[in-house]
Design a protein around this motif. Structure first.
Motif, PDB file in Angstrom:
ATOM      1  N   LEU A  74       0.866  -1.187   0.000  1.00  0.00           N
ATOM      2  CA  LEU A  74       0.000   0.000   0.000  1.00  0.00           C
ATOM      3  C   LEU A  74       0.898   1.232   0.000  1.00  0.00           C
ATOM      4  O   LEU A  74       1.955   1.217   0.650  1.00  0.00           O
ATOM      5  CB  LEU A  74      -0.916   0.006   1.239  1.00  0.00           C
ATOM      6  N   PRO A  75       0.527   2.292  -0.728  1.00  0.00           N
ATOM      7  CA  PRO A  75       1.397   3.474  -0.797  1.00  0.00           C
ATOM      8  C   PRO A  75       1.335   4.297   0.493  1.00  0.00           C
ATOM      9  O   PRO A  75       0.261   4.713   0.911  1.00  0.00           O
ATOM     10  CB  PRO A  75       0.826   4.286  -1.966  1.00  0.00           C
ATOM     11  N   SER A  76       2.518   4.527   1.063  1.00  0.00           N
ATOM     12  CA  SER A  76       2.558   5.204   2.369  1.00  0.00           C
ATOM     13  C   SER A  76       2.131   6.669   2.277  1.00  0.00           C
ATOM     14  O   SER A  76       1.810   7.285   3.291  1.00  0.00           O
ATOM     15  CB  SER A  76       3.954   5.098   2.983  1.00  0.00           C
ATOM     16  N   LYS A  77       2.080   7.227   1.042  1.00  0.00           N
ATOM     17  CA  LYS A  77       1.657   8.638   0.953  1.00  0.00           C
ATOM     18  C   LYS A  77       0.212   8.791   1.442  1.00  0.00           C
ATOM     19  O   LYS A  77      -0.208   9.887   1.801  1.00  0.00           O
ATOM     20  CB  LYS A  77       1.809   9.170  -0.476  1.00  0.00           C
ATOM     21  N   TYR A  78      -0.534   7.672   1.496  1.00  0.00           N
ATOM     22  CA  TYR A  78      -1.923   7.749   1.958  1.00  0.00           C
ATOM     23  C   TYR A  78      -2.060   7.620   3.478  1.00  0.00           C
ATOM     24  O   TYR A  78      -3.168   7.563   3.999  1.00  0.00           O
ATOM     25  CB  TYR A  78      -2.777   6.699   1.239  1.00  0.00           C
ATOM     26  N   PHE A  79      -0.935   7.557   4.196  1.00  0.00           N
ATOM     27  CA  PHE A  79      -1.004   7.538   5.663  1.00  0.00           C
ATOM     28  C   PHE A  79      -1.649   8.817   6.210  1.00  0.00           C
ATOM     29  O   PHE A  79      -2.188   8.830   7.299  1.00  0.00           O
ATOM     30  CB  PHE A  79       0.417   7.466   6.264  1.00  0.00           C
ATOM     31  N   TYR A  80      -1.569   9.911   5.411  1.00  0.00           N
ATOM     32  CA  TYR A  80      -1.828  11.227   5.992  1.00  0.00           C
ATOM     33  C   TYR A  80      -3.245  11.752   5.770  1.00  0.00           C
ATOM     34  O   TYR A  80      -3.449  12.744   5.086  1.00  0.00           O
ATOM     35  CB  TYR A  80      -0.785  12.229   5.484  1.00  0.00           C
ATOM     36  N   ASP A  81      -4.239  11.076   6.355  1.00  0.00           N
ATOM     37  CA  ASP A  81      -5.569  11.694   6.455  1.00  0.00           C
ATOM     38  C   ASP A  81      -5.589  12.439   7.797  1.00  0.00           C
ATOM     39  O   ASP A  81      -4.541  12.575   8.448  1.00  0.00           O
ATOM     40  CB  ASP A  81      -6.680  10.642   6.320  1.00  0.00           C
ATOM     41  N   LYS A  82      -6.757  12.866   8.231  1.00  0.00           N
ATOM     42  CA  LYS A  82      -6.805  13.676   9.457  1.00  0.00           C
ATOM     43  C   LYS A  82      -6.226  12.908  10.663  1.00  0.00           C
ATOM     44  O   LYS A  82      -5.412  13.436  11.418  1.00  0.00           O
ATOM     45  CB  LYS A  82      -8.251  14.096   9.730  1.00  0.00           C
ATOM     46  N   ALA A  83      -6.651  11.637  10.798  1.00  0.00           N
ATOM     47  CA  ALA A  83      -6.156  10.822  11.915  1.00  0.00           C
ATOM     48  C   ALA A  83      -4.664  10.545  11.744  1.00  0.00           C
ATOM     49  O   ALA A  83      -3.896  10.572  12.718  1.00  0.00           O
ATOM     50  CB  ALA A  83      -6.929   9.515  11.986  1.00  0.00           C
ATOM     51  N   GLY A  84      -4.235  10.293  10.486  1.00  0.00           N
ATOM     52  CA  GLY A  84      -2.824  10.012  10.207  1.00  0.00           C
ATOM     53  C   GLY A  84      -1.943  11.216  10.505  1.00  0.00           C
ATOM     54  O   GLY A  84      -0.842  11.077  11.043  1.00  0.00           O
ATOM     55  N   ASP A  85      -2.447  12.412  10.150  1.00  0.00           N
ATOM     56  CA  ASP A  85      -1.700  13.644  10.462  1.00  0.00           C
ATOM     57  C   ASP A  85      -1.448  13.739  11.973  1.00  0.00           C
ATOM     58  O   ASP A  85      -0.343  14.049  12.422  1.00  0.00           O
ATOM     59  CB  ASP A  85      -2.493  14.890  10.035  1.00  0.00           C
ATOM     60  N   LYS A  86      -2.502  13.412  12.739  1.00  0.00           N
ATOM     61  CA  LYS A  86      -2.399  13.499  14.211  1.00  0.00           C
ATOM     62  C   LYS A  86      -1.414  12.472  14.747  1.00  0.00           C
ATOM     63  O   LYS A  86      -0.586  12.769  15.610  1.00  0.00           O
ATOM     64  CB  LYS A  86      -3.782  13.235  14.826  1.00  0.00           C
ATOM     65  N   LEU A  87      -1.490  11.252  14.205  1.00  0.00           N
ATOM     66  CA  LEU A  87      -0.578  10.197  14.659  1.00  0.00           C
ATOM     67  C   LEU A  87       0.863  10.554  14.313  1.00  0.00           C
ATOM     68  O   LEU A  87       1.785  10.315  15.095  1.00  0.00           O
ATOM     69  CB  LEU A  87      -0.966   8.851  14.042  1.00  0.00           C
ATOM     70  N   PHE A  88       1.062  11.156  13.122  1.00  0.00           N
ATOM     71  CA  PHE A  88       2.425  11.527  12.740  1.00  0.00           C
ATOM     72  C   PHE A  88       2.963  12.615  13.676  1.00  0.00           C
ATOM     73  O   PHE A  88       4.138  12.598  14.052  1.00  0.00           O
ATOM     74  CB  PHE A  88       2.509  11.952  11.276  1.00  0.00           C
ATOM     75  N   GLN A  89       2.088  13.547  14.087  1.00  0.00           N
ATOM     76  CA  GLN A  89       2.500  14.555  15.075  1.00  0.00           C
ATOM     77  C   GLN A  89       2.973  13.848  16.353  1.00  0.00           C
ATOM     78  O   GLN A  89       3.969  14.229  16.958  1.00  0.00           O
ATOM     79  CB  GLN A  89       1.310  15.455  15.470  1.00  0.00           C
ATOM     80  N   GLN A  90       2.227  12.802  16.747  1.00  0.00           N
ATOM     81  CA  GLN A  90       2.599  12.070  17.973  1.00  0.00           C
ATOM     82  C   GLN A  90       3.913  11.313  17.788  1.00  0.00           C
ATOM     83  O   GLN A  90       4.715  11.231  18.709  1.00  0.00           O
ATOM     84  CB  GLN A  90       1.493  11.099  18.357  1.00  0.00           C
ATOM     85  N   ILE A  91       4.120  10.761  16.575  1.00  0.00           N
ATOM     86  CA  ILE A  91       5.396  10.065  16.301  1.00  0.00           C
ATOM     87  C   ILE A  91       6.550  11.053  16.473  1.00  0.00           C
ATOM     88  O   ILE A  91       7.561  10.763  17.114  1.00  0.00           O
ATOM     89  CB  ILE A  91       5.413   9.471  14.868  1.00  0.00           C
ATOM     90  N   MET A  92       6.361  12.259  15.908  1.00  0.00           N
ATOM     91  CA  MET A  92       7.450  13.260  15.968  1.00  0.00           C
ATOM     92  C   MET A  92       7.766  13.656  17.410  1.00  0.00           C
ATOM     93  O   MET A  92       8.872  14.098  17.693  1.00  0.00           O
ATOM     94  CB  MET A  92       7.088  14.479  15.128  1.00  0.00           C
ATOM     95  N   ALA A  93       6.792  13.461  18.305  1.00  0.00           N
ATOM     96  CA  ALA A  93       7.039  13.806  19.711  1.00  0.00           C
ATOM     97  C   ALA A  93       7.552  12.609  20.512  1.00  0.00           C
ATOM     98  O   ALA A  93       7.874  12.739  21.693  1.00  0.00           O
ATOM     99  CB  ALA A  93       5.745  14.333  20.330  1.00  0.00           C
ATOM    100  N   CYS A  94       7.655  11.428  19.876  1.00  0.00           N
ATOM    101  CA  CYS A  94       8.144  10.233  20.581  1.00  0.00           C
ATOM    102  C   CYS A  94       9.624  10.370  20.914  1.00  0.00           C
ATOM    103  O   CYS A  94      10.387  10.844  20.079  1.00  0.00           O
ATOM    104  CB  CYS A  94       8.015   8.991  19.689  1.00  0.00           C
ATOM    105  N   PRO A  95      10.037   9.901  22.099  1.00  0.00           N
ATOM    106  CA  PRO A  95      11.459   9.999  22.443  1.00  0.00           C
ATOM    107  C   PRO A  95      12.353   9.233  21.471  1.00  0.00           C
ATOM    108  O   PRO A  95      13.481   9.641  21.210  1.00  0.00           O
ATOM    109  CB  PRO A  95      11.528   9.389  23.851  1.00  0.00           C
ATOM    110  N   GLU A  96      11.839   8.127  20.892  1.00  0.00           N
ATOM    111  CA  GLU A  96      12.676   7.307  19.997  1.00  0.00           C
ATOM    112  C   GLU A  96      12.849   7.948  18.616  1.00  0.00           C
ATOM    113  O   GLU A  96      13.808   7.663  17.909  1.00  0.00           O
ATOM    114  CB  GLU A  96      12.054   5.918  19.778  1.00  0.00           C
ATOM    115  N   TYR A  97      11.888   8.781  18.202  1.00  0.00           N
ATOM    116  CA  TYR A  97      11.906   9.314  16.835  1.00  0.00           C
ATOM    117  C   TYR A  97      12.819  10.549  16.777  1.00  0.00           C
ATOM    118  O   TYR A  97      12.375  11.679  16.927  1.00  0.00           O
ATOM    119  CB  TYR A  97      10.484   9.625  16.356  1.00  0.00           C
TER     120      TYR A  97
END
Ligand code: AVI
Length: 327
Positions: free
Chosen positions: A35-58
């Motif tokens: 599946l193409p990862s460019k489709y990760f970014y719907d409204k929920a995906g945008d929010k999850l990516f924000q959370q990933i960026m705030a993860c200590p490991e990322y």
């Protein structure tokens, strides 16, 4: 700006949905499934990516943020070393977490430029526009929603000024290396002599550090991957049972490929837009590549695409590289 015209917006939404449907079916009928990862970014995906960026490991966001915070003056100096006013175009701008430091610096220095963020998510662009207008007085900003090269063509028609094109956040890592090389060559054909690009690459480093960044303890990366199945359920009338898939991540230090997969827990049939898709137990869907590079590989990619590297900017740990290339 497509957000000004409701009819255009409707037509564009239809086309985007149709393209999503086609690419999902193409991927789920491939062997192995993908599946193409460019489709990760719907409204929920945008929010999850924000959370990933705030993860200590990322670490990626922190590294690039450090570069933009501590080296804004050097970046600006390299960008303005080429004469003339310019359009600063950001591909996949997201929330401009990093670029805002450069925007602020250029504004403070009274440099004449306009900022043109391009993103596939209209949702994130409207948030971005509101926030930047409030925070950077007098910023000239034009948001362009859609795919990179379509919008790059529009940007060229909107203004004759020289272009500085940014692709930050290691977004280029989400392409297979072959595709990244083709992308750079295509980017070069959209630009003129003297134009610049500023690209962020995640560098090869201790494999454990990389693996941990994509296996956060809180499980957000797993939810980020599973969210694409949810999006298919919602937008393409699918019936994926998210509990029947598990996230698996790999990193190969030999090639620099960091890949995510979803693995089917059982034999199962899933319906997408009325069509049955069969999964065997342990069958994978390949979801995303996050390619890591050596500086030498990056320089050679630049030169093969017809660019000349004129600046290298790294963080204090040498984990991330932002590089400026001239056409
Ligand atoms: C947007 N992109 C550069 C991220 C990355 O690191 O490949 C997306 C991501 N996937 C999982 N975590 C973050």
């Amino acid at each position: 700006n497509s957000t000004n015209c409701p009819l255009d917006t409707l037509a564009q939404t239809d086309t985007l949905l149709e393209k999503f449907r086609e690419e999902v079916f193409e991927g789920l009928h491939s062997k192995p499934k993908r599946l193409p990862s460019k489709y990760f970014y719907d409204k929920a995906g945008d929010k999850l990516f924000q959370q990933i960026m705030a993860c200590p490991e990322y670490y990626l966001t922190d590294c690039e943020l450090e570069i933009f915070q501590s080296k804004a003056a050097e970046l600006a100096q390299t960008i303005t070393s080429v004469n003339g006013d310019f359009d600063l175009i950001e591909l996949g701008a997201g929330d401009a977490t990093k670029s805002q430091y450069l925007l602020r610096y250029l504004s403070d220095q009274k440099v004449d430029f306009s900022y043109m963020p391009i993103d596939i998510s209209g949702n994130i662009l409207s948030v971005l526009e509101k926030r930047l207008k409030a925070e950077i007085k007098g910023l000239d900003i034009t948001c362009l929603e859609g795919e990179y090269f379509d919008r790059l063509g529009i940007a060229a028609r909107l203004s004759p000024r020289r272009k500085v094109v940014m692709l930050l956040g290691a977004n280029i890592g989400n392409m297979e290396p072959r595709e990244a090389a083709v992308f750079c060559k295509k980017l070069r054909t959209h630009l003129k002599t003297g134009d610049l690009v500023l690209i962020g690459f995640d560098l090869k480093k201790h494999p454990q550090v990389i693996w941990d960044a994509y296996n956060d303890r809180a499980g957000i990366t797993s939810r980020f991957n599973l969210n694409l199945l949810q999006r298919i359920n919602r937008e393409l009338n699918g019936d994926f049972d998210l509990d029947q898939f598990v996230h698996y991540q790999s990193y190969d230090p030999l090639t620099g490929a960091c890949r995510s997969y979803l693995v089917s827990k059982t034999d199962q049939e899933v319906l997408v837009a009325g069509q049955p898709i069969d999964f065997r137990q342990d069958e994978i869907i390949s979801m995303e590549i996050s390619q890591k590079y050596d500086p030498e590989e990056i320089t050679s990619m630049a030169k093969q695409a017809g660019f000349m590297p004129i600046g290298y900017f790294t963080d204090s740990r040498n984990w991330f590289l932002d590089t400026i290339w001239q056409c």
